[in-house]
Design a protein around this motif. Sequence first.
Motif, PDB file in Angstrom:
ATOM      1  N   GLU A 144      -4.803  -8.126 -14.876  1.00 15.48           N
ATOM      2  CA  GLU A 144      -4.129  -8.344 -13.593  1.00 15.48           C
ATOM      3  C   GLU A 144      -4.678  -7.407 -12.527  1.00 15.48           C
ATOM      4  N   VAL A 145      -4.950  -6.162 -12.951  1.00 14.93           N
ATOM      5  CA  VAL A 145      -5.535  -5.199 -12.012  1.00 14.93           C
ATOM      6  C   VAL A 145      -6.864  -5.727 -11.487  1.00 14.93           C
ATOM      7  N   MET A 146      -7.667  -6.304 -12.401  1.00 13.75           N
ATOM      8  CA  MET A 146      -8.978  -6.799 -11.980  1.00 13.75           C
ATOM      9  C   MET A 146      -8.852  -7.971 -11.007  1.00 13.75           C
ATOM     10  N   VAL A 147      -7.872  -8.850 -11.250  1.00 11.68           N
ATOM     11  CA  VAL A 147      -7.669  -9.992 -10.349  1.00 11.68           C
ATOM     12  C   VAL A 147      -7.242  -9.508  -8.966  1.00 11.68           C
ATOM     13  N   LEU A 148      -6.280  -8.575  -8.950  1.00 11.12           N
ATOM     14  CA  LEU A 148      -5.812  -8.039  -7.672  1.00 11.12           C
ATOM     15  C   LEU A 148      -6.943  -7.325  -6.947  1.00 11.12           C
TER      16      LEU A 148
ATOM     17  N   ARG B 149       3.571   1.966 -15.073  1.00 13.78           N
ATOM     18  CA  ARG B 149       4.578   2.051 -14.017  1.00 13.78           C
ATOM     19  C   ARG B 149       4.630   0.764 -13.201  1.00 13.78           C
ATOM     20  N   LEU B 150       3.462   0.189 -12.920  1.00 13.89           N
ATOM     21  CA  LEU B 150       3.415  -1.032 -12.116  1.00 13.89           C
ATOM     22  C   LEU B 150       3.501  -2.279 -12.990  1.00 13.89           C
ATOM     23  N   LYS B 151       3.623  -2.075 -14.296  1.00 19.07           N
ATOM     24  CA  LYS B 151       3.734  -3.194 -15.241  1.00 19.07           C
ATOM     25  C   LYS B 151       2.573  -4.176 -15.066  1.00 19.07           C
ATOM     26  N   LEU B 152       1.367  -3.643 -15.028  1.00 18.23           N
ATOM     27  CA  LEU B 152       0.188  -4.488 -14.856  1.00 18.23           C
ATOM     28  C   LEU B 152      -0.716  -4.331 -16.058  1.00 18.23           C
TER      29      LEU B 152
ATOM     30  N   SER C  56       0.829  -1.201   0.000  1.00 19.19           N
ATOM     31  CA  SER C  56       0.000   0.000   0.000  1.00 19.19           C
ATOM     32  C   SER C  56       0.864   1.252   0.000  1.00 19.19           C
ATOM     33  N   ARG C  57       1.854   1.298   0.879  1.00 21.67           N
ATOM     34  CA  ARG C  57       2.714   2.477   0.961  1.00 21.67           C
ATOM     35  C   ARG C  57       3.496   2.695  -0.319  1.00 21.67           C
ATOM     36  N   THR C  58       4.088   1.615  -0.860  1.00 24.97           N
ATOM     37  CA  THR C  58       4.948   1.795  -2.024  1.00 24.97           C
ATOM     38  C   THR C  58       4.134   2.140  -3.266  1.00 24.97           C
ATOM     39  N   VAL C  59       2.926   1.564  -3.378  1.00 29.35           N
ATOM     40  CA  VAL C  59       2.088   1.908  -4.532  1.00 29.35           C
ATOM     41  C   VAL C  59       1.645   3.371  -4.425  1.00 29.35           C
TER      42      VAL C  59
ATOM     43  N   ALA D 147       1.702 -12.119  -4.280  1.00 30.57           N
ATOM     44  CA  ALA D 147       1.138 -11.058  -5.115  1.00 30.57           C
ATOM     45  C   ALA D 147       1.571  -9.682  -4.614  1.00 30.57           C
ATOM     46  N   MET D 148       1.556  -9.513  -3.289  1.00 31.81           N
ATOM     47  CA  MET D 148       1.957  -8.225  -2.706  1.00 31.81           C
ATOM     48  C   MET D 148       3.435  -7.942  -2.960  1.00 31.81           C
ATOM     49  N   HIS D 149       4.259  -8.988  -2.844  1.00 25.53           N
ATOM     50  CA  HIS D 149       5.687  -8.781  -3.070  1.00 25.53           C
ATOM     51  C   HIS D 149       5.961  -8.430  -4.524  1.00 25.53           C
ATOM     52  N   ASN D 150       5.189  -9.009  -5.450  1.00 21.11           N
ATOM     53  CA  ASN D 150       5.331  -8.632  -6.860  1.00 21.11           C
ATOM     54  C   ASN D 150       4.989  -7.157  -7.051  1.00 21.11           C
ATOM     55  N   LEU D 151       3.908  -6.731  -6.415  1.00 18.01           N
ATOM     56  CA  LEU D 151       3.496  -5.323  -6.502  1.00 18.01           C
ATOM     57  C   LEU D 151       4.577  -4.405  -5.941  1.00 18.01           C
ATOM     58  N   ILE D 152       5.097  -4.786  -4.775  1.00 15.66           N
ATOM     59  CA  ILE D 152       6.136  -3.978  -4.135  1.00 15.66           C
ATOM     60  C   ILE D 152       7.331  -3.847  -5.067  1.00 15.66           C
ATOM     61  N   GLU D 153       7.688  -4.983  -5.666  1.00 14.50           N
ATOM     62  CA  GLU D 153       8.833  -4.990  -6.590  1.00 14.50           C
ATOM     63  C   GLU D 153       8.606  -4.014  -7.736  1.00 14.50           C
ATOM     64  N   ALA D 154       7.405  -4.086  -8.344  1.00 17.24           N
ATOM     65  CA  ALA D 154       7.103  -3.210  -9.476  1.00 17.24           C
ATOM     66  C   ALA D 154       7.040  -1.749  -9.046  1.00 17.24           C
ATOM     67  N   ALA D 155       6.469  -1.510  -7.877  1.00 21.34           N
ATOM     68  CA  ALA D 155       6.274  -0.120  -7.437  1.00 21.34           C
ATOM     69  C   ALA D 155       7.581   0.536  -7.043  1.00 21.34           C
ATOM     70  N   THR D 156       8.538  -0.268  -6.540  1.00 22.37           N
ATOM     71  CA  THR D 156       9.784   0.326  -6.072  1.00 22.37           C
ATOM     72  C   THR D 156      10.880   0.293  -7.135  1.00 22.37           C
ATOM     73  N   ALA D 157      10.610  -0.408  -8.275  1.00 19.09           N
ATOM     74  CA  ALA D 157      11.597  -0.433  -9.353  1.00 19.09           C
ATOM     75  C   ALA D 157      11.750   0.964  -9.933  1.00 19.09           C
ATOM     76  N   GLU D 158      12.957   1.398 -10.149  1.00 20.58           N
ATOM     77  CA  GLU D 158      13.162   2.711 -10.784  1.00 20.58           C
ATOM     78  C   GLU D 158      12.760   2.597 -12.246  1.00 20.58           C
ATOM     79  N   ASP D 159      12.100   3.588 -12.749  1.00 19.24           N
ATOM     80  CA  ASP D 159      11.554   3.480 -14.113  1.00 19.24           C
ATOM     81  C   ASP D 159      12.523   3.911 -15.193  1.00 19.24           C
TER      82      ASP D 159
END
Lengths: 148, 148
Positions: A129-133, A122-125, A23-26, B136-148
């Motif tokens: 995938e967004v709908m599943v999450l 940015r989140l590569k989704l 949540s924080r990182t997103v 799933a959360m760790h994948n999100l964290i990875e994507a969100a914190t990756a530098e673009d």
Amino acid sequence: MDSNADTDLSLENQLCFALTVASRTVVQAYRPVLEPLGLTHPQYLVMLALWDHNPLSVKEVSAQLLHEPATISPLLRRLEDMGYVRRTPNAQDARALDVELTAEGLALKEKARAVPPAMMRRLKLTREEVMVLNKAMHNLIEAATAED
Amino acid sequence: MDSNADTDLSLENQLCFALTVASRTVVQAYRPVLEPLGLTHPQYLVMLALWDHNPLSVKEVSAQLLHEPATISPLLRRLEDMGYVRRTPNAQDARALDVELTAEGLALKEKARAVPPAMMRRLKLTREEVMVLNKAMHNLIEAATAED
DNA sequence: GCAAATTATTTAGTACACTAACTAATCTCG
DNA sequence: CGAGATTAGTTAGTGTACTAAATAATTTGC
């Protein structure tokens, strides 16, 4: 013989940890995308609610965002200070406030259209995938808010 | 012909919305379970980190929790006030603080063992479902914190 | 070997988020 | 009708969470 006593107390296995960090990182990832709109992430969510249904009472905003009115109240005051929103007492019930978009607030919606696709990139989704999450999150919310 | 322009701006379709609400409501669900330990949820996460590795510097705590040191600092002060933690300057590097569990802080781990199973019951999740969500959360964290 | 850069932590300032307490308006019902 | 309960919103107080700036200790490099 339960060998999971210690595993369960390790940080990596805590769903609450992964969830709060995600949540924080997103939210952090939204920051540069929302910065041109001059909105914080919670303010953006309020604007989304108002872009959907234009006059809303404070109570209705707080219900849609699953927030306490006490959280929404100062948030709306800041949006009013920024000129995106106007608060006027409701004609039928003077206890309630009509929260209404200003012309600037309405105009901001056009700039906001760029936000979701920018975030998906940015989140590569993908949209799927967004709908599943989303579904998984709503299940969690349901379980967490159910009275026990 | 893109018919999704408006759908994308509806509140329900925002992953960020579901995610932040899920995070808040799950943290709220922890509250009654953590109350007997006298800990807030962020404080609980700090204690988890320390139960894993006993002396940690402030920097190490903040790295493990993916938090700014400025967030951790007052949190540790409160845990010290409660008597669960002791902060002493590191002998090798006087800039760093060794954050160390007190006897009370160590003893609290036994009471904390009840927390994960209580939460899994409350959220109606199996250990397997927790693992899937965690991934799933760790994948999100990875994507969100990756530098673009 | 000492000035400049770097590193660890704290402090200040802003913005959420929650609970509890407060104010003001409305409803209920005897 | 009018006292008491209810409802809408705000305010006060505590605890995160972030950025930026300040402080203090250590390391680097000439």
